[in-house]
Design a protein around this motif. Structure first.
Motif, PDB file in Angstrom:
ATOM      1  N   TYR A 286     -19.856  -8.919   4.902  1.00 18.51           N
ATOM      2  CA  TYR A 286     -18.405  -9.062   4.895  1.00 18.51           C
ATOM      3  C   TYR A 286     -17.831  -8.105   3.854  1.00 18.51           C
ATOM      4  O   TYR A 286     -18.351  -8.002   2.741  1.00 18.51           O
ATOM      5  N   SER A 287     -16.772  -7.424   4.227  1.00 13.63           N
ATOM      6  CA  SER A 287     -16.089  -6.539   3.284  1.00 13.63           C
ATOM      7  C   SER A 287     -14.608  -6.501   3.611  1.00 13.63           C
ATOM      8  O   SER A 287     -14.209  -6.662   4.775  1.00 13.63           O
ATOM      9  N   GLN A 288     -13.809  -6.287   2.586  1.00 11.91           N
ATOM     10  CA  GLN A 288     -12.359  -6.207   2.759  1.00 11.91           C
ATOM     11  C   GLN A 288     -11.797  -5.239   1.738  1.00 11.91           C
ATOM     12  O   GLN A 288     -12.184  -5.247   0.572  1.00 11.91           O
ATOM     13  N   ALA A 289     -10.886  -4.393   2.205  1.00  8.55           N
ATOM     14  CA  ALA A 289     -10.251  -3.406   1.334  1.00  8.55           C
ATOM     15  C   ALA A 289      -8.749  -3.440   1.570  1.00  8.55           C
ATOM     16  O   ALA A 289      -8.289  -3.259   2.701  1.00  8.55           O
ATOM     17  N   ASP A 290      -7.992  -3.691   0.503  1.00  7.81           N
ATOM     18  CA  ASP A 290      -6.534  -3.699   0.569  1.00  7.81           C
ATOM     19  C   ASP A 290      -6.009  -2.479  -0.179  1.00  7.81           C
ATOM     20  O   ASP A 290      -6.345  -2.265  -1.344  1.00  7.81           O
ATOM     21  N   THR A 291      -5.170  -1.715   0.487  1.00 11.88           N
ATOM     22  CA  THR A 291      -4.633  -0.502  -0.115  1.00 11.88           C
ATOM     23  C   THR A 291      -3.307  -0.803  -0.802  1.00 11.88           C
ATOM     24  O   THR A 291      -2.466  -1.518  -0.261  1.00 11.88           O
ATOM     25  N   ALA A 292      -3.123  -0.277  -1.998  1.00  4.43           N
ATOM     26  CA  ALA A 292      -1.859  -0.455  -2.707  1.00  4.43           C
ATOM     27  C   ALA A 292      -0.734   0.252  -1.954  1.00  4.43           C
ATOM     28  O   ALA A 292      -0.890   1.376  -1.475  1.00  4.43           O
ATOM     29  N   ASN A 293       0.392  -0.408  -1.825  1.00  7.15           N
ATOM     30  CA  ASN A 293       1.525   0.165  -1.118  1.00  7.15           C
ATOM     31  C   ASN A 293       2.212   1.228  -1.987  1.00  7.15           C
ATOM     32  O   ASN A 293       2.189   1.163  -3.209  1.00  7.15           O
ATOM     33  N   PHE A 294       2.833   2.179  -1.346  1.00  5.22           N
ATOM     34  CA  PHE A 294       3.581   3.196  -2.067  1.00  5.22           C
ATOM     35  C   PHE A 294       4.735   3.676  -1.197  1.00  5.22           C
ATOM     36  O   PHE A 294       4.699   3.532   0.029  1.00  5.22           O
ATOM     37  N   GLN A 295       5.720   4.243  -1.806  1.00  8.51           N
ATOM     38  CA  GLN A 295       6.853   4.806  -1.086  1.00  8.51           C
ATOM     39  C   GLN A 295       7.286   6.100  -1.749  1.00  8.51           C
ATOM     40  O   GLN A 295       7.276   6.227  -2.978  1.00  8.51           O
ATOM     41  N   ASP A 296       7.627   7.081  -0.929  1.00  5.89           N
ATOM     42  CA  ASP A 296       8.213   8.322  -1.402  1.00  5.89           C
ATOM     43  C   ASP A 296       9.721   8.224  -1.191  1.00  5.89           C
ATOM     44  O   ASP A 296      10.176   8.022  -0.054  1.00  5.89           O
ATOM     45  N   THR A 297      10.472   8.352  -2.243  1.00  3.41           N
ATOM     46  CA  THR A 297      11.925   8.231  -2.124  1.00  3.41           C
ATOM     47  C   THR A 297      12.601   9.514  -2.575  1.00  3.41           C
ATOM     48  O   THR A 297      12.131  10.221  -3.459  1.00  3.41           O
ATOM     49  N   ALA A 298      13.711   9.791  -1.914  1.00  3.47           N
ATOM     50  CA  ALA A 298      14.561  10.934  -2.252  1.00  3.47           C
ATOM     51  C   ALA A 298      15.988  10.534  -1.899  1.00  3.47           C
ATOM     52  O   ALA A 298      16.190   9.549  -1.187  1.00  3.47           O
ATOM     53  N   PRO A 299      16.956  11.253  -2.373  1.00  4.09           N
ATOM     54  CA  PRO A 299      18.339  10.892  -2.049  1.00  4.09           C
ATOM     55  C   PRO A 299      18.556  10.785  -0.539  1.00  4.09           C
ATOM     56  O   PRO A 299      18.321  11.735   0.206  1.00  4.09           O
ATOM     57  N   GLY A 300      18.925   9.616  -0.096  1.00  2.00           N
ATOM     58  CA  GLY A 300      19.196   9.407   1.322  1.00  2.00           C
ATOM     59  C   GLY A 300      17.962   9.251   2.186  1.00  2.00           C
ATOM     60  O   GLY A 300      18.052   9.267   3.407  1.00  2.00           O
ATOM     61  N   PHE A 301      16.762   9.066   1.572  1.00  2.00           N
ATOM     62  CA  PHE A 301      15.535   9.044   2.378  1.00  2.00           C
ATOM     63  C   PHE A 301      14.490   8.172   1.709  1.00  2.00           C
ATOM     64  O   PHE A 301      14.274   8.232   0.502  1.00  2.00           O
ATOM     65  N   THR A 302      13.807   7.332   2.503  1.00  3.20           N
ATOM     66  CA  THR A 302      12.689   6.519   2.020  1.00  3.20           C
ATOM     67  C   THR A 302      11.568   6.570   3.055  1.00  3.20           C
ATOM     68  O   THR A 302      11.815   6.440   4.259  1.00  3.20           O
ATOM     69  N   ARG A 303      10.352   6.733   2.583  1.00  3.46           N
ATOM     70  CA  ARG A 303       9.209   6.835   3.503  1.00  3.46           C
ATOM     71  C   ARG A 303       7.967   6.292   2.806  1.00  3.46           C
ATOM     72  O   ARG A 303       7.658   6.687   1.687  1.00  3.46           O
ATOM     73  N   GLY A 304       7.242   5.368   3.419  1.00  2.00           N
ATOM     74  CA  GLY A 304       6.018   4.857   2.810  1.00  2.00           C
ATOM     75  C   GLY A 304       5.506   3.606   3.496  1.00  2.00           C
ATOM     76  O   GLY A 304       6.113   3.090   4.448  1.00  2.00           O
TER      77      GLY A 304
END
Length: 241
Positions: free
Chosen positions: A75-93
């Motif tokens: 049994y194995s489990q891997a959780d990835t840390a969330n991240f977001q790239d933000t810029a004026p008027g834009f969010t992505r992640g």
């Protein structure tokens, strides 16, 4: 007369030495129970963080023959840390993930021959057959957001299931520091039939004007044969009783 006595003594010495040689403990202990671990040689330090672990039971039939049963799980489990790239008027992640989980279970039954090579070192060889099941899941949710036009969040999930039927000729070496304890390493040649089921789905939810939500689902089945040489099938230890 002295010549005759000397001859008898010369003949008796090998017999005396043989009588003093350690007897195979299989004549005393009919059962062995132990633990096994299956390391991966390729990328040893990276790929062995979650080893397949197993239970091994042997029932001694004669001093040099045994039936064996093995149960192996992982049994194995891997959780990835969330991240977001933000810029004026834009969010992505990533909102969640990508996360991965994997588990599997295998059972084997086999027949084994054994022989001592020295006082504490022995050889074991034979064949075993078994069945197994494995399931792997990868999931994530990804957002692309625009202040003016809205956003889209895409959730993805992929599940792979494997059913496996396997036969394994094997050979191993064991070291017996005491009459009850055995340490061993085993190699095998695995011949497998694998039936796989793969399923992937993706759902996109929009807050953009004039955009409808989207859903995609794919499924597939595969069947294949595989032959694999395992220089180290597993290492382990057993206790006789």
């Amino acid at each position: 007369m002295k010549t005759t006595v000397s001859l008898l003594l010369a003949l008796a010495l090998p017999l005396t030495a043989a009588a003093q040689a350690p007897a195979d403990t299989a004549t005393t202990y009919k059962h062995q129970l132990g633990l096994t671990a299956s390391p991966v040689l390729d990328g040893f330090f990276k790929n062995n963080r979650s080893l397949p672990l197993g239970l091994l039971y042997k029932r001694q039939l004669t001093p040099n023959k045994a039936l064996r049963l093995r149960l192996v799980g992982q049994y194995s489990q891997a959780d990835t840390a969330n991240f977001q790239d933000t810029a004026p008027g834009f969010t992505r992640g990533y909102v969640t993930g990508p996360d991965q989980s994997r588990w599997g279970l295998q059972g084997f039954a086999g027949y084994e021959w054994q022989r001592f090579l020295s006082r504490k070192v022995g050889l074991a060889y034979g064949i075993e057959a078994g069945i197994g099941y494995e399931r792997q899941r990868i999931a994530s949710a990804f957002i692309e957001a625009y202040v003016i036009e809205g956003s889209v969040t895409t959730s993805r999930e992929a599940i792979t299931q494997n059913w496996q039927f396997q036969a394994r000729p094997f050979v191993g070496l064991y070291y017996q520091p005491t009459s009850r304890l055995r340490l061993f390493v085993e190699s095998a040649f695995a011949i497998s039939y694998i039936r796989s089921r793969w399923e992937r789905q993706s759902r996109s939810k929009f807050t953009k004007p004039n955009e409808a939500d989207r859903f995609l689902q794919e499924r597939a089945h595969t069947n294949r044969f595989a032959a694999t040489l395992r220089p180290v099938q597993f290492i382990g230890a057993t206790y006789a009783f």
